[in-house]
Design a protein around this motif. Structure first.
Motif, PDB file in Angstrom:
ATOM      1  N   GLU A  40      39.052 -33.049  21.283  1.00 52.55           N
ATOM      2  CA  GLU A  40      39.515 -33.862  20.166  1.00 52.55           C
ATOM      3  C   GLU A  40      38.526 -34.974  19.845  1.00 52.55           C
ATOM      4  OE1 GLU A  40      43.368 -35.309  21.064  1.00 52.55           O
ATOM      5  OE2 GLU A  40      44.335 -33.332  20.969  1.00 52.55           O
ATOM      6  N   GLN A  41      37.745 -35.395  20.834  1.00 58.76           N
ATOM      7  CA  GLN A  41      36.782 -36.475  20.637  1.00 58.76           C
ATOM      8  C   GLN A  41      35.436 -35.972  20.097  1.00 58.76           C
ATOM      9  OE1 GLN A  41      38.602 -36.152  23.599  1.00 58.76           O
ATOM     10  NE2 GLN A  41      40.086 -37.619  22.742  1.00 58.76           N
ATOM     11  N   GLY A  42      35.212 -34.660  20.119  1.00 61.57           N
ATOM     12  CA  GLY A  42      33.943 -34.131  19.647  1.00 61.57           C
ATOM     13  C   GLY A  42      33.494 -32.970  20.500  1.00 61.57           C
ATOM     14  N   LEU A  43      32.247 -33.011  20.943  1.00 56.58           N
ATOM     15  CA  LEU A  43      31.666 -31.898  21.697  1.00 56.58           C
ATOM     16  C   LEU A  43      31.146 -32.407  23.031  1.00 56.58           C
ATOM     17  CD1 LEU A  43      31.169 -28.851  21.001  1.00 56.58           C
ATOM     18  CD2 LEU A  43      28.809 -29.485  20.536  1.00 56.58           C
ATOM     19  N   ASP A  44      31.675 -31.852  24.118  1.00 53.82           N
ATOM     20  CA  ASP A  44      31.165 -32.153  25.452  1.00 53.82           C
ATOM     21  C   ASP A  44      30.034 -31.189  25.787  1.00 53.82           C
ATOM     22  OD1 ASP A  44      32.883 -34.217  25.868  1.00 53.82           O
ATOM     23  OD2 ASP A  44      34.330 -33.072  27.052  1.00 53.82           O
ATOM     24  N   THR A  45      28.914 -31.734  26.226  1.00 55.30           N
ATOM     25  CA  THR A  45      27.746 -30.921  26.576  1.00 55.30           C
ATOM     26  C   THR A  45      27.579 -30.914  28.087  1.00 55.30           C
ATOM     27  OG1 THR A  45      26.639 -31.451  24.494  1.00 55.30           O
ATOM     28  CG2 THR A  45      25.268 -30.632  26.280  1.00 55.30           C
ATOM     29  N   CYS A  70      29.718 -31.904  16.872  1.00 56.97           N
ATOM     30  CA  CYS A  70      30.933 -31.802  16.075  1.00 56.97           C
ATOM     31  C   CYS A  70      31.213 -33.159  15.446  1.00 56.97           C
ATOM     32  CB  CYS A  70      32.133 -31.387  16.929  1.00 56.97           C
ATOM     33  SG  CYS A  70      32.060 -29.687  17.535  1.00 56.97           S
ATOM     34  N   THR A  71      31.387 -33.179  14.142  1.00 66.80           N
ATOM     35  CA  THR A  71      31.673 -34.410  13.425  1.00 66.80           C
ATOM     36  C   THR A  71      32.500 -34.093  12.195  1.00 66.80           C
ATOM     37  OG1 THR A  71      30.675 -36.318  12.317  1.00 66.80           O
ATOM     38  CG2 THR A  71      29.476 -34.255  12.181  1.00 66.80           C
ATOM     39  N   GLY A  72      33.494 -34.937  11.924  1.00 64.29           N
ATOM     40  CA  GLY A  72      34.331 -34.723  10.757  1.00 64.29           C
ATOM     41  C   GLY A  72      35.104 -33.425  10.790  1.00 64.29           C
ATOM     42  N   GLY A  73      35.400 -32.918  11.984  1.00 64.44           N
ATOM     43  CA  GLY A  73      36.147 -31.665  12.109  1.00 64.44           C
ATOM     44  C   GLY A  73      35.299 -30.419  11.952  1.00 64.44           C
ATOM     45  N   ILE A  74      33.966 -30.574  11.821  1.00 65.73           N
ATOM     46  CA  ILE A  74      33.061 -29.436  11.656  1.00 65.73           C
ATOM     47  C   ILE A  74      32.085 -29.412  12.832  1.00 65.73           C
ATOM     48  CG2 ILE A  74      31.386 -28.295  10.153  1.00 65.73           C
ATOM     49  CD1 ILE A  74      32.503 -29.923   7.830  1.00 65.73           C
ATOM     50  N   CYS A  75      31.873 -28.235  13.404  1.00 68.61           N
ATOM     51  CA  CYS A  75      30.916 -28.077  14.491  1.00 68.61           C
ATOM     52  C   CYS A  75      29.654 -27.402  13.967  1.00 68.61           C
ATOM     53  CB  CYS A  75      31.516 -27.252  15.625  1.00 68.61           C
ATOM     54  SG  CYS A  75      32.832 -28.115  16.524  1.00 68.61           S
ATOM     55  N   PHE A  76      28.499 -28.007  14.276  1.00 70.72           N
ATOM     56  CA  PHE A  76      27.201 -27.520  13.829  1.00 70.72           C
ATOM     57  C   PHE A  76      26.423 -26.998  15.037  1.00 70.72           C
ATOM     58  CE2 PHE A  76      28.639 -30.837  11.023  1.00 70.72           C
ATOM     59  CZ  PHE A  76      28.301 -30.415   9.750  1.00 70.72           C
ATOM     60  N   PHE A  77      25.760 -25.844  14.861  1.00 68.75           N
ATOM     61  CA  PHE A  77      24.989 -25.272  15.960  1.00 68.75           C
ATOM     62  C   PHE A  77      23.654 -24.725  15.445  1.00 68.75           C
ATOM     63  CE2 PHE A  77      29.437 -24.691  17.278  1.00 68.75           C
ATOM     64  CZ  PHE A  77      29.414 -25.306  18.517  1.00 68.75           C
ATOM     65  N   ASN A  78      22.594 -25.071  16.167  1.00 71.44           N
ATOM     66  CA  ASN A  78      21.280 -24.448  15.994  1.00 71.44           C
ATOM     67  C   ASN A  78      20.772 -24.134  17.397  1.00 71.44           C
ATOM     68  OD1 ASN A  78      18.594 -23.777  15.712  1.00 71.44           O
ATOM     69  ND2 ASN A  78      18.056 -25.499  14.408  1.00 71.44           N
ATOM     70  N   PRO A  79      20.741 -22.856  17.793  1.00 72.95           N
ATOM     71  CA  PRO A  79      20.352 -22.516  19.168  1.00 72.95           C
ATOM     72  C   PRO A  79      18.853 -22.478  19.406  1.00 72.95           C
ATOM     73  CG  PRO A  79      20.936 -20.544  17.960  1.00 72.95           C
ATOM     74  CD  PRO A  79      21.193 -21.693  17.025  1.00 72.95           C
ATOM     75  N   SER A  80      18.037 -22.823  18.406  1.00 70.14           N
ATOM     76  CA  SER A  80      16.581 -22.755  18.469  1.00 70.14           C
ATOM     77  C   SER A  80      16.118 -21.315  18.263  1.00 70.14           C
ATOM     78  CB  SER A  80      16.035 -23.327  19.785  1.00 70.14           C
ATOM     79  OG  SER A  80      14.634 -23.534  19.702  1.00 70.14           O
TER      80      SER A  80
END
Length: 425
Positions: free
Chosen positions: A309-314, A249-259
């Motif tokens: 709020e800080q991004g994406l926790d994995t 997640c960056t700039g308020g947008i979340c990107f996903f590629n699950p393979s």
């Protein structure tokens, strides 16, 4: 809203049926490369690629931007070279054969979809797919289309900026994007500006997100990147690059590629499939997603993505499967007494008793029987069984972990043990 997203299906239709049977979602999306080839026999595909190379040479000499199919039809009528005329005729015949094979493949997939009428299923073409508007999947096609669910607008753009050997180019969905002296010309950018989606469903990713090719750099779409820089988008789903997967997640947008969902050939070995994303979106935006895998008909959770709020926790849920995907598992350093205990335990496990193996065999049967009843159970072994030193008459000490959505509370506000599990104990 809950979205199940899978990409790069690669003819993995049996796994698609398992996916639909074992997941529940408001929207299920299969995004690109629904098929992996245009011919049943690989020998035919190799021959077709040879013919493509022959005809590409003649197209380059003519300096015309047209499909090889039209080049072949033209050569059949005009050339006096008998060998070239035969090559052109063979190309046309095999290209027509490829279209019939693709149509049958999409008919099979639509037949699977119809077995699950309660699922809201959409598809997107990839670089291996033909124009889905000309197939039985036309009513599910997201390419250059927008849908709305729970107030969220989803827009799709398929295809990829890549040459795909073995696929007739006149059947492919063109990825219309090029740089000109006046700037970028991008069909995807024009479309997304028109419909202004919050969620982008893509096959090829935007430039800078899950598009890194070793030795080449970022290769994604600049047009889609332009849209994201100026838009209210919140989520971007993409695929195409099987090894370049994950969430960010960056700039308020979340990107996903699950393979890749379907198996794919790779170097040095084939890459297994079954991977997909299960994402929950609330009124504020994406909340939590889980990277999961269909494996032998069962769903395995590998990673949790939690949006903060800080991004994406994995959170890595399954280290072994995560490592098999190519992920790097962080090293864990235990305190000294724990390390000593592990060494002692490892020593005793080298001399595991027959009684221990029998108890563990029975325990495995217990959780397999319980799993058939729809419950998810895991155990931590303690005591003599944990050290492999059980003897005849030894008891079994263990901790039970039960994942149960519908918890029945007792008078102490504690989840009651479900009857099937209590009966085992």
């Amino acid at each position: 809203m809950r979205i199940v997203f899978a990409t790069d299906i690669h003819h993995g239709f049996h796994a698609v049926a398992d996916l639909l049977a074992r997941t529940e979602a408001d929207i299920t999306i299969l995004a690109g490369d629904l098929v992996s080839r245009a011919f049943y026999r690989y020998e035919t595909a190799w021959r077709f690629m040879e013919l493509q190379q022959i005809l590409e040479g003649h197209r380059n000499k003519a300096g015309k931007e047209t499909s090889l199919y039209k080049v072949a039809l033209h050569l059949q009528k005009t050339t006096h070279d008998r060998a070239l005329r035969d090559h052109a005729g063979e190309y046309v015949r095999l290209a027509d054969q490829a279209e019939r094979f693709l149509q049958r493949s999409y008919d099979r997939l639509e037949g699977i979809f119809r077995q699950f009428p309660h699922h809201n299923i959409y598809v997107l073409p990839g670089n291996y797919d033909m124009d889905l508007r000309e197939t039985s999947l036309r009513d599910r096609n997201l390419h250059l289309q927008m849908i709305t669910s729970d107030g969220w607008r989803l827009g799709g753009y398929g295809g990829a900026r890549v040459h795909t050997p073995g696929m007739p180019d006149h059947l492919q969905v063109p990825f219309r994007e090029k740089m000109t002296p006046r700037g970028i010309q991008s069909e995807a950018l024009t479309f997304f500006r028109k419909v202004s989606p919050h969620i982008l469903v893509l096959h090829e990713p935007p430039y800078g997100s899950f598009d890194l090719v070793p030795g080449t750099g970022h290769t994604g779409s600049l047009g889609i990147r332009h849209y994201l820089d100026e838009s209210p988008a919140r989520v971007v789903f993409s695929g195409h690059y099987h090894e370049n997967w994950g969430g960010q997640c960056t700039g308020g947008i979340c990107f996903f590629n699950p393979s890749n969902f379907g198996r794919t050939e790779g170097i040095p070995s084939p890459r297994p499939g079954g991977y997909f994303l299960d994402l929950i979106i609330d009124e504020q935006g994406p909340e939590v997603g889980t990277l999961r895998r269909i494996e032998k008909g069962e769903v395995r959770d590998i990673i949790d993505y939690r949006v903060t709020e800080q991004g994406l926790d994995t959170i890595i849920l399954d280290e072994k499967r995560y490592a098999r995907m190519g992920g790097t598992v962080p090293r864990v350093s235990h305190i000294r007494p724990i390390r000593q205990l592990q060494r002692i335990r490892s020593f005793f496990l080298q001399h595991e008793t027959i009684e221990t193996m029998e108890l563990i065999r029975k325990l495995r049967q217990v959780y397999r029987d319980i799993a058939k009843q729809g419950m998810e159970v895991a155990f931590d072994l303690l005591g003599s069984v944990s050290f492999g030193m059980a003897e005849k008459g030894s008891d079994m000490d263990l901790v039970v972990y039960l994942r149960e959505r519908d918890c029945m509370l007792d008078e102490l506000d504690t989840c009651q043990i479900p009857r099937p599990l209590a009966a085992v104990f």
